[in-house]
Design an enzyme around this catalytic site. Structure first.
Site, PDB file in Angstrom:
ATOM      1  N   ASN A  70       0.873  -1.152   0.250  1.00  0.00           N
ATOM      2  CA  ASN A  70      -0.007  -0.141   0.174  1.00  0.00           C
ATOM      3  C   ASN A  70       0.872   1.176  -0.168  1.00  0.00           C
ATOM      4  OD1 ASN A  70      -2.872  -1.226   0.129  1.00  0.00           O
ATOM      5  ND2 ASN A  70      -2.102  -1.853   2.032  1.00  0.00           N
ATOM      6  N   GLU A  86      14.430   0.239  10.104  1.00  0.00           N
ATOM      7  CA  GLU A  86      12.825   0.230   9.632  1.00  0.00           C
ATOM      8  C   GLU A  86      12.185   1.630   9.862  1.00  0.00           C
ATOM      9  OE1 GLU A  86       9.224  -1.959  12.347  1.00  0.00           O
ATOM     10  OE2 GLU A  86      11.260  -1.540  13.323  1.00  0.00           O
ATOM     11  N   ARG A  95      -0.877   3.963  17.681  1.00  0.00           N
ATOM     12  CA  ARG A  95      -1.931   3.496  17.024  1.00  0.00           C
ATOM     13  C   ARG A  95      -2.501   2.077  17.595  1.00  0.00           C
ATOM     14  NH1 ARG A  95      -0.734   3.578  10.620  1.00  0.00           N
ATOM     15  NH2 ARG A  95      -2.863   3.240  10.751  1.00  0.00           N
ATOM     16  N   ASN A 124      10.501   0.206   4.763  1.00  0.00           N
ATOM     17  CA  ASN A 124       9.008   0.313   5.383  1.00  0.00           C
ATOM     18  C   ASN A 124       8.257  -0.963   5.117  1.00  0.00           C
ATOM     19  OD1 ASN A 124       6.499   1.000   6.146  1.00  0.00           O
ATOM     20  ND2 ASN A 124       6.508   3.103   5.470  1.00  0.00           N
ATOM     21  N   HIS A 150       8.775   4.115   9.508  1.00  0.00           N
ATOM     22  CA  HIS A 150       7.133   4.116   9.612  1.00  0.00           C
ATOM     23  C   HIS A 150       6.937   5.558   9.456  1.00  0.00           C
ATOM     24  CE1 HIS A 150       6.609  -0.075  10.351  1.00  0.00           C
ATOM     25  NE2 HIS A 150       7.744   0.105  11.358  1.00  0.00           N
TER      26      HIS A 150
END
Length: 146
Positions: free
Chosen positions: A10, A97, A106, A73, A99
């Protein structure tokens, strides 16, 4: 110095998918932003995005002996993919990593990162600028800009 920038599912929908969380910047503009930043730093960057876990594993494996570091990501695969973790552990290429959103604020399931233990740093919640901080971290880890 050569960096592989990997993006999971996505991320190709940036600017469309939940802009309140991920911003209005498109994937194409993200690639330009990182490319321009890397060029300023004397770093060569290559990019790969896939919605398919196996394709990401294949790219990690192909990176062995080609790239000095990975910025990744993993997107939704962060919370589900032992395969990505195992691929990173196998190649032993330094990885950051990234994000875009602040995953720590979240949903509960987003608190677990399977890939984190194979990464020397995590950058979260800085929007797409997090990718630039990841590049900086790699430069700091590996020494002088090449």
């Amino acid at each position: 110095m050569k960096i592989l920038v990997l993006n999971g599912p996505n991320i190709n929908m940036l600017g469309i998918r939940e802009p309140e969380l991920y911003g209005k910047e498109t994937y194409a503009s993200l690639v330009r932003k990182i490319s321009d930043y890397c060029a300023e730093k004397g770093v060569e960057a290559a990019f790969f995005q896939s919605n398919h876990e196996g394709a990401l594993v294949d790219e990690i494996q192909k990176a062995l002996g080609v790239f000095d570091a990975i910025v990744m990501n993993p997107a939704a695969y962060t919370h589900t993919s032992v395969a990505l973790l195992d691929a990173l552990k196998a190649v032993k290429i330094p990885c950051v990593e990234v994000h875009i959103s602040d995953v720590s604020s979240r949903e509960d399931f987003r608190q677990v990162s399977f890939v984190r233990s194979a990464c020397f740093k995590t950058v979260s919640g800085l929007g797409t600028d997090g990718y630039l901080r990841a590049v900086d971290a790699i430069i700091e880890l590996l020494g002088e800009e090449k």
